[in-house]
Design a protein around this motif. Structure first.
Motif, PDB file in Angstrom:
ATOM      1  N   VAL A 267      35.523  53.314  46.421  1.00 29.13           N
ATOM      2  CA  VAL A 267      35.706  52.549  45.328  1.00 29.13           C
ATOM      3  C   VAL A 267      35.589  51.092  45.840  1.00 29.13           C
ATOM      4  CG1 VAL A 267      36.481  54.241  43.650  1.00 29.13           C
ATOM      5  CG2 VAL A 267      38.032  53.006  45.310  1.00 29.13           C
ATOM      6  N   LEU A 268      35.239  50.181  45.104  1.00 31.34           N
ATOM      7  CA  LEU A 268      35.914  48.757  45.255  1.00 31.34           C
ATOM      8  C   LEU A 268      37.223  48.664  44.184  1.00 31.34           C
ATOM      9  CD1 LEU A 268      35.197  45.761  46.219  1.00 31.34           C
ATOM     10  CD2 LEU A 268      34.222  45.353  43.986  1.00 31.34           C
ATOM     11  N   ALA A 269      38.319  48.420  44.809  1.00 33.87           N
ATOM     12  CA  ALA A 269      39.422  48.080  44.075  1.00 33.87           C
ATOM     13  C   ALA A 269      40.153  46.516  44.263  1.00 33.87           C
ATOM     14  CB  ALA A 269      40.621  49.054  44.903  1.00 33.87           C
ATOM     15  N   TRP A 270      40.665  46.091  43.167  1.00 34.17           N
ATOM     16  CA  TRP A 270      41.612  44.970  42.988  1.00 34.17           C
ATOM     17  C   TRP A 270      42.740  45.028  42.544  1.00 34.17           C
ATOM     18  CZ3 TRP A 270      37.189  46.007  40.401  1.00 34.17           C
ATOM     19  CH2 TRP A 270      37.222  45.859  38.897  1.00 34.17           C
ATOM     20  N   ARG A 271      43.740  44.421  42.652  1.00 30.76           N
ATOM     21  CA  ARG A 271      45.055  44.570  41.764  1.00 30.76           C
ATOM     22  C   ARG A 271      45.090  44.332  40.210  1.00 30.76           C
ATOM     23  NH1 ARG A 271      45.716  41.126  46.093  1.00 30.76           N
ATOM     24  NH2 ARG A 271      46.198  39.477  44.398  1.00 30.76           N
ATOM     25  N   LYS A 272      45.865  45.139  39.617  1.00 33.16           N
ATOM     26  CA  LYS A 272      46.021  44.847  38.302  1.00 33.16           C
ATOM     27  C   LYS A 272      47.018  43.857  38.101  1.00 33.16           C
ATOM     28  CE  LYS A 272      44.986  49.749  36.486  1.00 33.16           C
ATOM     29  NZ  LYS A 272      45.609  50.745  35.890  1.00 33.16           N
ATOM     30  N   ASN A 273      46.969  43.093  36.876  1.00 39.20           N
ATOM     31  CA  ASN A 273      47.726  41.991  36.693  1.00 39.20           C
ATOM     32  C   ASN A 273      47.762  41.007  37.593  1.00 39.20           C
ATOM     33  OD1 ASN A 273      49.064  43.715  34.314  1.00 39.20           O
ATOM     34  ND2 ASN A 273      49.921  44.699  35.733  1.00 39.20           N
ATOM     35  N   THR A 274      46.671  40.661  38.126  1.00 35.79           N
ATOM     36  CA  THR A 274      46.315  39.590  38.969  1.00 35.79           C
ATOM     37  C   THR A 274      45.474  38.525  38.489  1.00 35.79           C
ATOM     38  OG1 THR A 274      45.888  38.939  41.307  1.00 35.79           O
ATOM     39  CG2 THR A 274      44.400  40.600  40.451  1.00 35.79           C
ATOM     40  N   VAL A 275      45.431  37.166  38.636  1.00 34.21           N
ATOM     41  CA  VAL A 275      44.590  36.172  38.137  1.00 34.21           C
ATOM     42  C   VAL A 275      43.327  36.504  38.930  1.00 34.21           C
ATOM     43  CG1 VAL A 275      44.070  33.791  37.843  1.00 34.21           C
ATOM     44  CG2 VAL A 275      46.448  34.893  37.613  1.00 34.21           C
ATOM     45  N   VAL A 276      42.204  36.644  38.007  1.00 34.67           N
ATOM     46  CA  VAL A 276      41.055  36.782  38.782  1.00 34.67           C
ATOM     47  C   VAL A 276      40.345  35.342  38.645  1.00 34.67           C
ATOM     48  CG1 VAL A 276      38.661  37.799  38.443  1.00 34.67           C
ATOM     49  CG2 VAL A 276      40.599  39.031  37.766  1.00 34.67           C
ATOM     50  N   THR A 277      39.944  34.754  39.821  1.00 38.78           N
ATOM     51  CA  THR A 277      39.466  33.374  39.962  1.00 38.78           C
ATOM     52  C   THR A 277      37.980  33.312  39.535  1.00 38.78           C
ATOM     53  OG1 THR A 277      38.818  33.707  42.149  1.00 38.78           O
ATOM     54  CG2 THR A 277      41.316  32.830  41.881  1.00 38.78           C
ATOM     55  N   PRO A 278      37.247  32.394  39.406  1.00 38.61           N
ATOM     56  CA  PRO A 278      35.908  32.298  39.054  1.00 38.61           C
ATOM     57  C   PRO A 278      35.168  32.794  40.187  1.00 38.61           C
ATOM     58  CG  PRO A 278      36.756  30.275  38.623  1.00 38.61           C
ATOM     59  CD  PRO A 278      38.248  30.769  39.381  1.00 38.61           C
ATOM     60  N   VAL A 279      35.677  32.780  41.702  1.00 40.43           N
ATOM     61  CA  VAL A 279      34.871  33.392  42.542  1.00 40.43           C
ATOM     62  C   VAL A 279      34.932  34.953  42.685  1.00 40.43           C
ATOM     63  CG1 VAL A 279      34.435  33.389  45.180  1.00 40.43           C
ATOM     64  CG2 VAL A 279      35.182  31.311  43.738  1.00 40.43           C
ATOM     65  N   MET A 280      36.048  35.423  42.396  1.00 38.02           N
ATOM     66  CA  MET A 280      36.199  36.726  42.195  1.00 38.02           C
ATOM     67  C   MET A 280      35.406  37.340  41.138  1.00 38.02           C
ATOM     68  SD  MET A 280      40.450  37.281  42.852  1.00 38.02           S
ATOM     69  CE  MET A 280      40.454  39.031  42.913  1.00 38.02           C
TER      70      MET A 280
END
Length: 294
Positions: A267-280
């Motif tokens: 899986v590709l995982a990232w944190r919940k409740n985090t600001v997703v930047t334009p690059v992300m």
């Protein structure tokens, strides 16, 4: 806390000498000494053990150094992200990735992404699942590519179309190399190198109906590189994924799958409740498209 003071602290911590640090920073020694004393008062701890001419970090100082060392790069990255425009995407993405055949899939996506957005750079970090999750939780990674099983309840994630098979890695010259599969009765007889992660051990044990107390565990490993060298140096057998063999391309080693079969995904995982930047956001879109079309 002034970022300038953090820079001063990191320089003193690196040089272990107030005079040398002052010279590098182009400030006077009394000024630098006063800044370090004021920093300690602000934090309420002693950061340095002052021994004659040396400034050695205390345990609190080591902890502060670990946290403070991430601040300059995070500030620089944030500045780049704030300067993004719709016409030209810039910034830095921090991605941790397990060592498996998923690497080829992920690196191809990164390469394609940079062709579209050449001003986006990547910081890549190799690690096992536990270490990568710690870095993801602490904000050191924007994304982590993890091999299942994953404690994924607190993460957002994309399931990737890449699977690995678990089995036994051994020398081709070994008599076990002629077997088509490995069962739990085979494993009980062998000096083993096994994964450090308990969640992986437990899942393998559930599939094979394995009694872990009967295993002859000689060593554990979090990444395959050193365990691979130990395997070649002596009479050992390593539990691992087939991708390890594919990564090292060593003609002296072979992979024997488990019976019953044990397959695992990524899986590709990232944190919940985090600001997703334009690059992300743009990278996630690219990743999701590639995963769906593969």
């Amino acid at each position: 806390m002034d970022t300038r003071v953090i820079k001063y602290f990191l320089t003193v911590a690196q040089t272990n000498n107030i005079t040398h640090a002052a010279q590098q920073l182009h400030v006077t020694q009394p000024t630098l000494s006063r800044q370090m004393i004021e920093l300690e008062k602000e934090l309420g701890v002693t950061l340095f053990d002052r021994k004659q001419r040396r400034m050695e970090l205390t345990s609190e100082g080591i902890l502060f150094q670990q946290r403070a060392s991430t601040i300059p790069s995070l500030l620089s990255q944030t500045k780049q992200e704030l300067q993004n425009t719709k016409e030209e995407l810039t910034g830095v993405l921090n991605i941790g990735c397990v060592v498996s055949k998923v690497s080829k899939f992920v690196m191809k996506i990164i390469s394609d992404f940079q062709k579209k957005y050449p001003k986006v750079s990547f910081n890549l970090y190799d690690g096992n699942g536990d270490l990568l999750r710690q870095r993801l939780d602490s904000g050191l990674e924007d994304f982590a590519v993890l091999i299942e099983p994953v404690e994924a309840a607190k993460y957002n994630f994309i399931v990737l179309p890449v699977h690995e098979q678990w089995g036994l890695i051994t020398k081709k010259s070994d008599q076990l190399a002629a077997k088509h599969s490995i069962t739990k009765s085979d494993l009980y007889k062998l000096p083993l190198i096994i994964p450090t992660r308990n969640i992986v051990r437990d899942e393998i044990s559930d599939v094979l109906k394995l009694d872990q107390t009967k295993l002859n565990i000689m060593a554990t490993n979090n990444l395959p590189s050193n365990a691979y060298e130990l395997l070649k140096a002596g009479d050992y057998y390593m539990l691992g994924i087939q991708g390890i063999i594919n990564s090292f391309h060593d003609p002296e080693l072979t992979f024997i799958p488990f019976s019953p079969h044990k397959d695992t995904g990524h899986v590709l995982a990232w944190r919940k409740n985090t600001v997703v930047t334009p690059v992300m956001e743009k990278f996630l879109q690219e990743f999701a498209d590639q995963a769906e079309n593969s």
